[in-house]
Design a protein around this motif. Structure first.
Motif, PDB file in Angstrom:
ATOM      1  N   LEU A   2     -98.893-113.414  20.217  1.00  0.00           N
ATOM      2  CA  LEU A   2     -97.720-113.132  21.040  1.00  0.00           C
ATOM      3  C   LEU A   2     -98.057-113.171  22.516  1.00  0.00           C
ATOM      4  N   HIS A   3     -99.216-112.639  22.851  1.00  0.00           N
ATOM      5  CA  HIS A   3     -99.639-112.653  24.257  1.00  0.00           C
ATOM      6  C   HIS A   3     -99.861-114.086  24.727  1.00  0.00           C
ATOM      7  N   GLY A   4    -100.581-114.877  23.920  1.00  0.00           N
ATOM      8  CA  GLY A   4    -100.871-116.244  24.329  1.00  0.00           C
ATOM      9  C   GLY A   4     -99.631-117.111  24.446  1.00  0.00           C
ATOM     10  N   GLU A   5     -98.692-116.916  23.543  1.00  0.00           N
ATOM     11  CA  GLU A   5     -97.506-117.782  23.493  1.00  0.00           C
ATOM     12  C   GLU A   5     -96.392-117.341  24.422  1.00  0.00           C
ATOM     13  N   PHE A   6     -96.226-116.028  24.597  1.00  0.00           N
ATOM     14  CA  PHE A   6     -95.023-115.547  25.273  1.00  0.00           C
ATOM     15  C   PHE A   6     -95.268-114.696  26.521  1.00  0.00           C
TER      16      PHE A   6
ATOM     17  N   GLY B 227     -90.159-107.198  28.206  1.00  0.00           N
ATOM     18  CA  GLY B 227     -89.995-106.731  26.837  1.00  0.00           C
ATOM     19  C   GLY B 227     -91.349-106.383  26.244  1.00  0.00           C
ATOM     20  N   ARG B 228     -91.403-105.291  25.457  1.00  0.00           N
ATOM     21  CA  ARG B 228     -92.686-104.826  24.938  1.00  0.00           C
ATOM     22  C   ARG B 228     -92.712-104.840  23.417  1.00  0.00           C
TER      23      ARG B 228
ATOM     24  N   ALA C 139     -86.709-110.575  16.438  1.00  0.00           N
ATOM     25  CA  ALA C 139     -86.455-109.737  17.617  1.00  0.00           C
ATOM     26  C   ALA C 139     -86.775-110.445  18.930  1.00  0.00           C
ATOM     27  N   LEU C 140     -87.581-111.496  18.889  1.00  0.00           N
ATOM     28  CA  LEU C 140     -88.045-112.132  20.114  1.00  0.00           C
ATOM     29  C   LEU C 140     -86.936-112.606  21.058  1.00  0.00           C
TER      30      LEU C 140
END
Length: 233
Positions: free
Chosen positions: A170-174, A133-134, A123-124
């Motif tokens: 996900l927070h750290g990477e994107f 996007g959440r 989905a990313l």
């Protein structure tokens, strides 16, 4: 905490897994009420989605079903703004890891952890196509590292600890690419898993996940929430 929220989700697209009953069904209904086009991810191909929701056959333990579901959303809607990883199973409750069968461990981890990881992976590209996007990961305080981790539910606890780890990753990477990833403990909810004696109604349990789905692009992320407040991992 002062949080910027979207008043409406008109024009936005949301995917909710495990949307056929309980918490997922309520989250999907609430997101539709806010104006979102809601894809109700369910395993039953004959599921009759309420309202204007679009039933989407999706078993999070089936990689090809995941690929097909995301491809369907891309073709039909051309975008995805909110992914709610809600589908989950409880597995063994009173026993310890010593007593749990390998089959039970595999089943819980496949549904509660591996499924969200693989689904989010595919989905990313859609989620990152626009800032804000959440990803809302429906977790549990039973997976928090500071909660003692005793009292049964071994595979479930471990799966939710992993889901919290996915949120942090996900927070750290994107996050710098505009993604807002948060985890939420809905509480002990009156669902098939929680039972009729649970302390939280389905409506109240859905409140914070839906609130997180309304986060504006400058809202906080990479956090663990309960009742609209940050809690410890």
């Amino acid at each position: 905490m002062d949080v910027s929220l979207l008043d409406s989700l008109d024009g936005q697209v949301a995917l909710v897994t495990g949307a056929n009953r309980g918490l997922g069904r309520q989250i999907a209904a609430d997101l539709e009420e806010l104006g979102a086009t809601v894809y109700a991810g369910v395993r039953d191909p004959d599921y009759d989605a309420p309202g204007h929701q679009r039933a989407l056959e999706l078993d999070v333990t089936d990689d090809e079903a995941i690929r097909a579901a995301i491809a369907c959303i891309e073709v039909e809607a051309g975008r995805l703004d909110v992914l709610v990883n809600n589908a989950g199973i409880g597995g063994p409750r009173a026993s310890t890891l010593v007593d749990d069968s390998v089959e039970d461990v595999d089943a819980v981890l496949a549904t509660n952890f591996r499924g969200p990881v693989v689904l989010t992976k595919f989905a990313l590209p859609l989620l990152l196509a626009r800032p804000g996007g959440r990803v809302v990961n429906v977790s549990s305080a039973l997976g928090a590292l500071g909660e003692g981790q005793s009292g049964g539910w071994a595979p479930y606890r471990l799966s939710k600890t992993g889901l919290n780890g996915l949120t942090v990753y996900l927070h750290g990477e994107f996050h710098s690419d505009g993604l807002l990833a948060n985890a939420v403990c809905p509480g002990w909810v009156q669902t098939d898993m929680g039972g009729e004696h649970a302390s939280t109604s389905v409506e109240d349990g859905a409140d914070t996940p839906v609130w997180l789905a309304r986060f504006a692009p400058d809202a906080p992320a990479g956090l663990f929430w309960r009742e609209r407040e940050v809690i410890d991992w």
